[in-house]
Design an enzyme around this catalytic site. Structure first.
Site, PDB file in Angstrom:
ATOM      1  N   THR A 124       0.861  -0.885  -0.101  1.00 35.93           N
ATOM      2  CA  THR A 124       0.061   0.044  -0.046  1.00 35.93           C
ATOM      3  C   THR A 124       0.867   1.555   0.075  1.00 35.93           C
ATOM      4  O   THR A 124       2.133   1.187   0.592  1.00 35.93           O
ATOM      5  CB  THR A 124      -0.926  -0.013   1.408  1.00 35.93           C
ATOM      6  OG1 THR A 124       0.137  -0.130   2.399  1.00 35.93           O
ATOM      7  CG2 THR A 124      -1.845  -1.164   1.416  1.00 35.93           C
ATOM      8  N   HIS A 125       0.526   2.183  -0.675  1.00 31.70           N
ATOM      9  CA  HIS A 125       1.236   3.426  -0.966  1.00 31.70           C
ATOM     10  C   HIS A 125       2.869   3.029  -1.550  1.00 31.70           C
ATOM     11  O   HIS A 125       3.633   3.589  -1.400  1.00 31.70           O
ATOM     12  CB  HIS A 125       1.559   4.005   0.385  1.00 31.70           C
ATOM     13  CG  HIS A 125       0.461   4.342   1.431  1.00 31.70           C
ATOM     14  ND1 HIS A 125      -0.301   5.415   1.212  1.00 31.70           N
ATOM     15  CD2 HIS A 125      -0.171   3.583   2.059  1.00 31.70           C
ATOM     16  CE1 HIS A 125      -1.332   5.557   1.873  1.00 31.70           C
ATOM     17  NE2 HIS A 125      -1.210   4.104   2.778  1.00 31.70           N
ATOM     18  N   SER A 151      17.799  -1.158 -26.994  1.00 31.57           N
ATOM     19  CA  SER A 151      18.266   0.254 -27.155  1.00 31.57           C
ATOM     20  C   SER A 151      19.366   0.268 -28.120  1.00 31.57           C
ATOM     21  O   SER A 151      20.290  -0.413 -28.288  1.00 31.57           O
ATOM     22  CB  SER A 151      18.572   0.821 -25.933  1.00 31.57           C
ATOM     23  OG  SER A 151      19.534   2.011 -25.903  1.00 31.57           O
ATOM     24  N   LYS A 165      20.030  -2.962 -22.445  1.00 30.12           N
ATOM     25  CA  LYS A 165      18.528  -2.521 -22.398  1.00 30.12           C
ATOM     26  C   LYS A 165      17.520  -3.547 -22.605  1.00 30.12           C
ATOM     27  O   LYS A 165      18.011  -4.111 -23.708  1.00 30.12           O
ATOM     28  CB  LYS A 165      18.349  -1.326 -22.659  1.00 30.12           C
ATOM     29  CG  LYS A 165      18.972   0.032 -22.071  1.00 30.12           C
ATOM     30  CD  LYS A 165      18.267   0.276 -20.695  1.00 30.12           C
ATOM     31  CE  LYS A 165      16.870   0.869 -20.655  1.00 30.12           C
ATOM     32  NZ  LYS A 165      16.882   2.115 -20.917  1.00 30.12           N
ATOM     33  N   GLU A 194       4.298  -0.506 -21.715  1.00 28.77           N
ATOM     34  CA  GLU A 194       4.559   0.908 -21.599  1.00 28.77           C
ATOM     35  C   GLU A 194       3.369   1.533 -22.649  1.00 28.77           C
ATOM     36  O   GLU A 194       3.000   2.453 -22.574  1.00 28.77           O
ATOM     37  CB  GLU A 194       5.836   1.071 -22.007  1.00 28.77           C
ATOM     38  CG  GLU A 194       6.857   1.093 -21.278  1.00 28.77           C
ATOM     39  CD  GLU A 194       8.371   1.440 -21.485  1.00 28.77           C
ATOM     40  OE1 GLU A 194       8.643   2.573 -21.567  1.00 28.77           O
ATOM     41  OE2 GLU A 194       9.160   0.765 -22.064  1.00 28.77           O
TER      42      GLU A 194
END
Ligand code: ARG
Length: 479
Positions: A175-176, A297, A303, A310
């Site tokens: 949570t948070h 990348s 990468k 996304e």
């Protein structure tokens, strides 16, 4: 399919005043429409996607006109045969659209009349483009919803399978975005599944209101021909004819409702995407996404970017935008049809396309998500995620919850100082905070003990996950 007039922004040299009056509505006009205005008001560039539905609707309309004695046997045969041919020609890309004929409805009618002459002109009896377009969109959207539901169900199956595989896998629940309590990964995946269940219900419910037939409403007031609206509606697989002709041609609330349901689906997918992106980064390292759903990348050789989640997260923005577009389009429109409504199509088409693609990408990717179980477990060990279990244990030994909360808080502070989790403390150390603690405290301080103890409907215990998986499979089967 190509249009005969290019949709470029530069006005061609010949453009200005122009064309002769439109053959389908030009009777009362003394001059043809301005060439730019013709392009500006035309919808053929995008409503050509409705060609199948337009022909389907026209065939049903013709059958109804025949059934009620308005068209003869020969006229019906000629119209249906020609419409079938036109459909084939469009499917094969043999004919193209004309911007001068404005929209899909007039393009098809012009082809029909070219082929069978005067009989073709009878098809529009008792009908207007207003009820025609409303019918076409509803037919198109009905299919769109079915495509989306297929992909949604495929994703639900994938989540349920993965949840079963990961029923015992322990991870930190947040949570948070702070470690809160340990949960099972299967439990987390089934939370996603539940969101999609509601999404599916919303779409199925929306489909009922889409599945209503406007045909027969004509321009707005109905028609003086002895038509049989129930017959046409049944031929097209609609639930019933629309009850009010003004409403039938003017409202697009069904499309707005669909976009609202879609916006929620995309919002849910964006939340899942966000977690997949977080979990696959080196700092979390909870999961590995299959390489074929990621990209590299051009500059950083190490990468592996989670492009699919996304992009889905990003596309949630455009679908939410389409919902707002349609709401704004409808706002304050007087009854009945207004040309504004021509603007409903592009957002609607794009919403369906985006949803189908995003759900498909997820349904294909989810089965191949690899859980890095040791990393999840190690993360759950950090962050004192069994602190609530210790407090509950103390309550079981007679303390009030508030006192227990205080005591455990102190134990956590000590653990932070010593860089040790609660389960890593000795019995004597724990007794230093609360004398009621005994050896059995370690049963609840372990992560396994913690998740196993939440063994009730909706809880995180592996046993509950297996039960929830079985229930979900049954529910999916009955869809
Ligand atoms: N192209 C129009 C649309 O998409 C079809 C209906 C046109 N009706 C009219 N009365 N101009 O809405």
């Amino acid at each position: 399919m190509s249009t005969t007039t290019a949709n470029s922004h530069a006005a061609p040299a010949s453009e200005g005043h122009g064309c002769s009056a439109n053959p389908q509505w030009g009777g009362r006009f003394s001059e043809g429409v301005d060439a730019f205005v013709a392009r500006f008001t035309a919808s053929i560039d995008f409503d050509q996607r409705l060609y199948r539905q337009d022909i389907q609707g026209s065939i049903a309309h013709a059958q109804m006109l025949h059934q009620t004695g308005i068209l003869s046997d020969d006229e019906l045969t000629a119209i249906v045969a020609a419409l079938d041919d036109i459909l084939q020609d469009f499917e094969q890309g043999r004919i193209s659209w004309s911007v001068d004929l404005e929209d899909i409805h007039m393009n098809i009618e012009a082809y029909l009349t070219d082929r069978i002459g005067a009989t073709g002109k009878k098809l529009h009896t008792g009908r207007s483009r207003n009820d025609q377009v409303a019918t076409d969109i509803r037919l198109w959207l009905r299919d769109g919803i079915d495509l989306i539901l297929d992909e949604l169900h495929r994703l639900q199956h994938a989540l349920v399978d993965l949840a079963e595989r990961e029923a015992e896998t322990i991870m930190p629940g947040f949570t948070h975005l702070q470690s809160a309590q340990p949960v099972t990964f299967g439990h987390h995946l089934l939370a996603w599944y539940e969101m999609l269940v509601r999404d599916g219900e919303r779409l199925a419910d929306c489909r009922k209101r889409v599945n209503v037939c406007p045909l027969g409403a004509a321009a707005l007031a109905g028609t003086s021909y002895p038509i049989d609206r129930t017959y046409t509606a049944a031929l097209l697989g609609f639930e019933r004819p629309a009850r009010n002709s003004l409403d039938a041609v003017s409202d697009r609330d069904f499309a707005i409702e669909f976009c609202a349901a879609s916006a929620l689906i995309m919002t849910h997918l964006s939340r899942m995407s966000e977690e997949l992106v977080l979990w696959s980064c080196a700092q979390f390292d909870f999961i590995a996404l299959p390489d074929r759903f990621c990209t590299g990348s051009s500059i950083m050789p190490q990468k592996k970017n989670p492009d699919v989640p996304e992009l889905v997260r990003g596309k949630a923005g455009r679908v939410n935008g389409h919902l707002v577009s349609l709401l704004m389009l409808m706002k304050s429109q007087p009854l009945a049809y207004n040309k504004d409504n021509q603007e409903d199509k592009e957002p609607l088409f794009d919403t369906v396309d985006t949803l189908v693609d995003c759900l498909r990408a997820f349904a294909d990717m989810v089965p191949h998500i690899e859980a890095r179980r040791e990393n999840m477990l190690a993360a759950a060990r950090r962050g004192f995620s069994t602190a609530t279990d210790l407090a509950d244990y103390l309550v079981g030994r007679g303390m009030t919850f508030r006192d227990a909360h205080e005591v455990v808080g102190k134990a956590v502070a000590f653990g932070l100082q010593e860089s040790r989790d609660l389960s890593g403390m000795t019995l004597a150390e724990l007794q230093g905070f609360a004398s009621v603690v005994e050896q059995d405290v370690f049963d609840v301080l372990t992560l396994e003990g913690s998740v196993r103890s939440r063994n009730h409907l909706g809880g995180t215990a592996p046993e509950q996950i297996r039960q929830a998986v079985a229930n979900a499979r049954q529910a999916l089967q009955s869809l």
